[in-house]
Every structure is written in structure tokens, then in C-alpha cells.
Design an enzyme around this catalytic site. Structure first.
Site, PDB file in Angstrom:
ATOM      1  N   HIS A 105       8.899  -4.975 -11.333  1.00  0.00           N
ATOM      2  CA  HIS A 105       8.846  -3.684 -12.017  1.00  0.00           C
ATOM      3  C   HIS A 105       9.406  -2.567 -11.153  1.00  0.00           C
ATOM      4  CE1 HIS A 105       5.443  -3.633  -9.325  1.00  0.00           C
ATOM      5  NE2 HIS A 105       5.387  -2.324  -9.451  1.00  0.00           N
ATOM      6  N   ASP A 155       8.103   1.396 -10.495  1.00  0.00           N
ATOM      7  CA  ASP A 155       6.850   2.104 -10.756  1.00  0.00           C
ATOM      8  C   ASP A 155       7.013   3.179 -11.832  1.00  0.00           C
ATOM      9  OD1 ASP A 155       5.371   0.633  -8.921  1.00  0.00           O
ATOM     10  OD2 ASP A 155       5.857   1.992  -7.270  1.00  0.00           O
ATOM     11  N   HIS A 202      10.443  -4.107  -7.611  1.00  0.00           N
ATOM     12  CA  HIS A 202       9.701  -4.768  -6.543  1.00  0.00           C
ATOM     13  C   HIS A 202       8.623  -5.681  -7.118  1.00  0.00           C
ATOM     14  CE1 HIS A 202       7.681  -0.945  -7.344  1.00  0.00           C
ATOM     15  NE2 HIS A 202       6.554  -1.513  -6.947  1.00  0.00           N
ATOM     16  N   ARG A 241      -1.094   4.177  -1.728  1.00  0.00           N
ATOM     17  CA  ARG A 241       0.185   4.476  -2.382  1.00  0.00           C
ATOM     18  C   ARG A 241       0.240   5.920  -2.846  1.00  0.00           C
ATOM     19  NH1 ARG A 241       2.259   1.662  -7.965  1.00  0.00           N
ATOM     20  NH2 ARG A 241       2.087   3.692  -8.952  1.00  0.00           N
TER      21      ARG A 241
HETATM   22  C1  OGA Z   1       2.776  -0.963  -5.855  1.00  0.00           C
HETATM   23  C2  OGA Z   1       3.151  -2.390  -5.820  1.00  0.00           C
HETATM   24  C3  OGA Z   1       3.271  -4.325  -4.376  1.00  0.00           C
HETATM   25  C4  OGA Z   1       2.531  -4.863  -3.203  1.00  0.00           C
HETATM   26  O1  OGA Z   1       1.876  -0.574  -5.098  1.00  0.00           O
HETATM   27  O2  OGA Z   1       3.406  -0.207  -6.608  1.00  0.00           O
HETATM   28  O3  OGA Z   1       3.826  -2.844  -6.709  1.00  0.00           O
HETATM   29  O4  OGA Z   1       3.077  -5.758  -2.517  1.00  0.00           O
HETATM   30  N1  OGA Z   1       2.734  -3.077  -4.753  1.00  0.00           N
HETATM   31  O5  OGA Z   1       1.414  -4.398  -2.960  1.00  0.00           O
HETATM   32 MN    MN Z   2       4.664  -1.121  -7.930  1.00  0.00          MN
END
Ligand code: OGA
Ligand code: MN
Length: 300
Positions: A121, A123, A276, A291
Site C-alpha cells: 500500500h 499510506d 511498502h 509513525r
Molecule cells: C506503516 C506500515 C510497515 C512496517 O506504518 O505505515 O505500513 O513494517 N508499516 O511496520
Molecule cells: Mn503503511
């Protein structure tokens, strides 16, 4: 002789000895050394980081001993921050920080989103104004696994077979936060049931299938298996088939960088250029990251 005016002006932050190294044999990503984000950042250093982010799409700031407030302040230099719809998982006292973690507190309650990113995805692509970029700051890492994969969606577009490029240029697709929510909830029962207000916050949106990066002008594919539900105007089977082809092409190994986390890493990626994926780790181990999510433009 110094005048009163000069003496009252706060000293400009000192320049830092920043070194930026692109990752070897990877189609994106660079490591940033010699930068301490706990110190005030000079405008010219900020501009170097901004340019490097546009060039490499992922920046890995090593050894950042910063507080959540410092992460928020640095993130804000790139734009306003977005507050995640799962407000249950805000870091207490910091609504702009989403806790990404599988840790359960002493009362048996999850402290964060434990299954963030199990599908590819970008974000907040389900918002009218999706994210410009996100920053994840490692707090606690598992002894094995827990890597994050990034896919370069500019390369995905540029290497798409000509017939597919012609087929998708100008098309639009629906993105929805809800489309995989119930399925993920079946697998992870701690995922909260969404309230009416939360559901109203994440109405489906229509985005271009190919977007233009607002700062570099470079085109990128902008569909993902997590949030893209259908291509507007195509019969369902055709839409499903076309999306499956785009998803498969996007994540070919030559488009990927795998981030293996080190303690105190802060990773800043461009959601307009990349998708990602969280690769997973043994569930009995603990993983916790903070985050922040910066708001971007409406895709075009
Ligand atoms: C996010 C995500 C991936 C991870 O925090 O947006 O997709 O490896 N994380 O934690
Ligand atoms: Mn993410």
C-alpha cells in the site's frame, strides 16, 4: 559593535556534517549519517534532506535518539500532519503519532496497530489528500524478521509493457480503507470495530491510476492491493484482471528495497513514489515503532 537587534536574534542553527549514501544495488533508498534530528536543523540542511528525499524516495536516518515531540516537529517541516482514523492507537499525549506495534499492555489492550502494512500500500491513498510521506521511528525491534519492503512505483510505471501503459493511462480507480478491514479483523481480533464516525471519515475516493509527482513531475503507478478496489468504468472481471497485472508488475524484485531495521533508525519514505509492505516477524516477539504521516496533495 553589536546592536540590540543583532543580539536579540536567535543564533542560526549550526550546519551539521551530513553524509548521504545511496544504497548499493537498490532501486531506491539512501542512508543519512552525521545528522542529529534532536538538534536544531538549519534551513540549508533541511533543503539538502528534502532534495535527497525526492531523489532517493526513502531516507534512513541512523541513530536518532529523538522524542516523539521532536519527530513531530521534524515531520511538520514537510507539511501538516494527518491523524490516523484508528485514534485508539495514538501515542498518549501525541495525537499525530500512530503507534505501530503488536504489544499488549498490562490490561490486555493493544497499544498500537499490530498488523500495519500486511498488504502492499501507499499510506492514506484512501483519502482525498493522501500522504506525502511517512516517518517511522524504531522503538523496539524483534530479534528476527520485521523488515519493511519498498517498491519504486516510478520504475513500475516506466517499465510497464507498452500495451499495459496504453490500457491504463487516463484511467481512475477507487481506493477504500474499508475493503480489507473486516478480513484483517478476522485474522487480528484486537482490531477495533469501527464506529459510525470512523466509517464516515474513510469514504471511498477516486484516484488516478497513474499519478504525477507534484514536486518532480515524474509519473508513478498509484494502485495497491490493500486499498484499490476497482477501476472506474470497467466490468468487474476486467478490472480485477488489470489490477492483478499492475500489482504483480509493481512488486517485481528489481523494483524493491528491503529495509532491515537497526535500533534508533528513523525511516522517511515518499508515499507518492512508493508502496511498502511489512514482511512480518514471529508473533511472540515485540515490535514497536512511532509513525508520523505528512499530508500531501490531491493526486493528479
Ligand atoms: C506503516 C506500515 C510497515 C512496517 O506504518 O505505515 O505500513 O513494517 N508499516 O511496520
Ligand atoms: Mn503503511
Amino acid at each position: 559593535m553589536t546592536t540590540l537587534l543583532q543580539r536579540d536574534r536567535p543564533a542560526a542553527p549550526e550546519l551539521q556534517d551530513i553524509r548521504i549514501h545511496a544504497f548499493d544495488k537498490a532501486p531506491l533508498g539512501a542512508e543519512v549519517l552525521g545528522l542529529d534530528l534532536a538538534r536544531p536543523l538549519a534551513d540549508s540542511d533541511f533543503r539538502r534532506i528534502h532534495q535527497a528525499h525526492l531523489k532517493h524516495h526513502v531516507l534512513v536516518f541512523r541513530e536518532q535518539r529523538i522524542t516523539p515531540a521532536q519527530q513531530v516537529a521534524f515531520s511538520r517541516r514537510f507539511g501538516p500532519l494527518q491523524i490516523h482514523v484508528l485514534h485508539q492507537f495514538q501515542l498518549p499525549g501525541h495525537p499525530e503519532v500512530l503507534v505501530v506495534s503488536n504489544v499488549i499492555d498490562e490490561n490486555g489492550k493493544p497499544i498500537g496497530l499490530g498488523d500495519a502494512g500486511v498488504y502492499w500500500h501507499s499510506d492514506l491513498s484512501y483519502k482525498d489528500r493522501p500522504s506525502l510521506g511517512s516517518m517511522l521511528h524504531a522503538q523496539e525491534l524483534p530479534a528476527e524478521g520485521g523488515d519493511t519492503l519498498f517498491a519504486n512505483m516510478h520504475l513500475a510505471w516506466e517499465t510497464l509493457p507498452e500495451a499495459l501503459r496504453r490500457a491504463v493511462e487516463g484511467l481512475r480507480a477507487e481506493h477504500s480503507y474499508l475493503c480489507k478491514y473486516e478480513e484483517l479483523r478476522q485474522r487480528s481480533p484486537w482490531r477495533p470495530k469501527l464506529s459510525e464516525a470512523q466509517i464516515a471519515e474513510v469514504k471511498p475516493v477516486i484516484q488516478p491510476v497513474v499519478r504525477t509527482h507534484p514536486e518532480t513531475g515524474r509519473k508513478a503507478l498509484f494502485v495497491s492491493e490493500h486499498f484499490t478496489t476497482r477501476i472506474v468504468g470497467l466490468p468487474e472481471a476486467e478490472s480485477r484482471e488489470l489490477l492483478a497485472q499492475l500489482f504483480a508488475h509493481s512488486v517485481r524484485p528489481e523494483h524493491l528495497y528491503r529495509h532491515v531495521w537497526q535500533p534508533q533508525d528513523m525511516v522517511f519514505w515518499d508515499n507518492r513514489s512508493l508502496m511498502h509492505l511489512a514482511t512480518g516477524f514471529p508473533p511472540e516477539m515485540r515490535r514497536r515503532l512511532n509513525r508520523t504521516t505528512i499530508e500531501g496533495d490531491a493526486p493528479f
